[in-house]
Design an enzyme around this catalytic site. Structure first.
Site, PDB file in Angstrom:
ATOM      1  CD  GLU A 155      -2.765   1.243   2.261  1.00 34.02           C
ATOM      2  OE1 GLU A 155      -2.860   0.531   3.200  1.00 34.02           O
ATOM      3  OE2 GLU A 155      -3.687   2.297   2.409  1.00 34.02           O
ATOM      4  NE  ARG A 191       4.193  -7.944  10.610  1.00 34.09           N
ATOM      5  CZ  ARG A 191       3.370  -7.420   9.809  1.00 34.09           C
ATOM      6  NH1 ARG A 191       2.330  -7.753   9.249  1.00 34.09           N
ATOM      7  NH2 ARG A 191       3.715  -6.121   9.375  1.00 34.09           N
ATOM      8  CE  LYS A 204       2.957  -0.062   4.999  1.00 36.66           C
ATOM      9  NZ  LYS A 204       2.620   0.071   3.538  1.00 36.66           N
TER      10      LYS A 204
END
Ligand code: ATP
Ligand code: MG
Length: 550
Positions: free
Chosen positions: A33, A258, A268
């Protein structure tokens, strides 16, 4: 680039799919994104998505998952592309945008309404949550469920036209308000947003929710294996439900753990906070785990890929020690960076028996093991800078550097014996004095002469003044997010950046931004992006060796 990637459960699955002819060409995607810069966690996903495609001769799409205009920006789009290329991957012609499927997605949403599988709902956020309930208790049917298809289409059209205010209505999938999986309790699939989109401008007033958009994007692009992180495991039934309901091709979603690294935060949102609240100088601050920060710091793409290969791919959450990343960086830099000399904490050494106006150009190898790095010339004169810590009063026998009466080799130059030391009123050393032995000129320390140690030096007359930025870990604790009661910024290391003035050998003034070096005996350094021939600026990538763990 070769596919330097280890085999793991995802590859076993892919190999089974290839063997059974379920899949012919492997198609993966990396779907960032554009709402921030990429970090080393994303590097793991990139390495997996692009690396897997390379390994099986398939392809990987770069797809911007730009479904939330409020947080996204074209600036991030450019930064993300630059970082992926820097890591060594290429999407070829396969660049896609979620936003270019918006019309198609609206049509699919309408199809769901027409078959009674979606409805418009005007609950407030609080009501939405209250109707949804908790995992241990079933939810309640929202009032909107009772609307007719006709009424739903009319409301959806109004949402679409921009007639309704943000937050008033959402489109929901009609699934099961009693499902033990909260994501299946009639999730919202479209919401109203009047923001300007960086790619589609003012065209749309409604935007698809991530879960609705993602599976459709994957399906349209014919993705075979949609690799994502573990938190999406509970979303998988919804991914499958939407594509089944619409009778669309269904890629396989496979989840993996992750990458988390000690002393770093990898979200982020948290990184944005550090940037916006000026805890760091920007997204490419060399202390951040962003790829642009690591690049500026001097980390190499090879080192980052090697870490990803080493860490591999599992289904278990874990915390990787930062030392593993640093070891990958040191291993690569040791092989790939030319050597140079820099004195970070200079004191003068005056060689009293060396002619006053003489300069010798000494030839020094750029790499101790690799001749292909060639040689350079370094000027030598009567006055040199050496490191303050290379001198000690009354040094013990094992101290292999200067003390009065002890002989030391200046790397690539001569052996010098320290004859006396000059101090200021506070007892601080200002200068050393010594004599050199003209017979010892050379680059080979193995000439049989019994010298205790070899140190680096810079001719004072030729030294290049430089600003050096010494970085340390950004946080003082291994997992700054572990303690939920304390804001993570409380754990910021106040000494994470120390700026000093140093003396470098003159050739370094000619370095270009991003050039990497090993400053002998001192560490790995990289010319900063703001480095110019007028202002020499180097970042310390890492010290030469890992600090001993206490
Ligand atoms: P963040 O949690 O840092 O805000 P994100 O997941 O929201 O990141 P996206 O832009 O959606 O960011 O991520 C793109 C891809 O990178 C996703 O497939 C995501 O699963 C993957 N990814 C993000 N963080 C990590 C990580 N720490 N380790 C591995 N993959 C990651
Ligand atoms: Mg995400």
């Amino acid at each position: 680039m070769t596919a330097e990637i280890s085999t793991h459960f995802i590859h076993e699955k892919i190999e089974a799919d290839l063997a059974s002819n379920k899949t012919e060409t492997i198609i993966t995607r990396f779907p960032p994104e554009p709402n921030g810069y990429l970090h080393i966690g994303h590097a793991k996903a990139i390495h997996l998505d692009f690396g897997t495609a390379l390994k099986y001769n398939g392809r990987c799409h770069l797809r911007f998952d730009d479904t939330n205009p409020a947080a996204e920006d074209v600036h991030y789009v450019h930064a993300i592309q630059e970082d992926i290329r820097w890591l060594g991957y290429d999407w070829g012609d396969h660049l896609y945008w979620a936003s270019s499927y918006f019309d198609q997605m609206e049509n699919y949403a309408r199809q769901l309404i027409e078959k009674g599988s979606a409805y418009v709902c005007n609950l407030s956020q609080d009501e939405f949550k209250s109707y949804r309930g908790v995992p241990t208790e079933p939810g309640r049917e929202p009032p909107g469920r009772a609307l007719s298809i006709h009424e739903n289409i009319a409301l959806f059209d109004q949402m679409k036209k921009g007639d309704l205010a943000e937050g008033t209505y959402v489109l929901r999938a009609r699934i099961d308000m009693t499902s033990p999986n909260l994501h299946m309790r009639d999730p919202a699939i479209y919401r109203i947003k009047h923001a300007k989109h960086h790619h589609t401008g003012d065209t749309y007033h409604i935007y698809p929710m991530y879960d609705f958009a993602h599976c459709i994007e994957d399906s349209i692009e014919g993705i075979t294996h949609s690799l994502c992180t573990l938190e999406f495991e509970v979303h998988r039934p919804l991914y499958e439900w939407i594509l089944n309901e619409l009778n669309l091709y269904r890629p396989q979603q496979i989840e993996f753990a992750r990458l988390n690294i000690t002393y770093m935060v990898m979200s982020k949102r948290k990184l944005l906070q550090l940037v916006e609240e000026n805890y760091v100088t920007g997204w490419d601050d060399p202390r951040l785990p962003t790829l642009s920060g690591m690049r500026r710091r001097g980390f190499t793409p090879t080192a980052i890929r090697n870490l990803c290969t080493q860490v591999g791919c599992t289904k278990f959450e874990s915390l990787t020690e930062i030392e593993r990343l640093e070891a990958c960086v040191r291993d690569d830099l040791n092989e790939t960076s030319p050597r140079a000399m820099a004195v970070l904490d200079p004191i003068k050494l005056i060689i009293e028996n060396y002619p006053e106006n003489q300069t010798e150009e000494l030839k020094i190898a750029n790499h101790p093991q690799n001749e292909s790095f060639g040689t350079r010339t370094v000027p030598f004169t009567r006055e040199c800078y050496i490191e303050r810590e290379d001198y000690m009063d009354d040094a013990p026998n094992k101290f292999k550097r200067f003390t009065v009466g002890r002989e030391v080799r200046l790397r690539g130059a001569y052996c010098v014996i320290c004859t006396r030391v000059e101090k200021n009123a506070d007892g601080k050393v200002i200068a050393l004095y010594g004599n050199y032995d003209p017979e010892t000129r050379g680059v080979n320390p193995l000439d049989g002469r019994k010298v205790r140690g070899t140190i680096h030096w810079i001719s004072a007359a030729h030294a290049c003044d430089a600003e050096i930025r010494l970085y340390d870990r950004l946080f003082t604790t291994e997992n700054p997010l572990a303690d939920k009661t304390t804001e993570f910024t409380e754990f910021l290391n106040p000494d994470s950046l120390q700026t000093i003035q140093a003396k470098l050998e003159p050739s370094l003034a000619k370095a270009a931004p991003a050039d990497r070096f090993q400053f002998e005996r001192v560490g790995y350094f990289c010319a900063d992006r703001d480095h110019t021939s007028e202002k020499t600026i180097f970042n310390r990538t890492l010290t030469l060796r890992a600090a001993k763990k206490i």
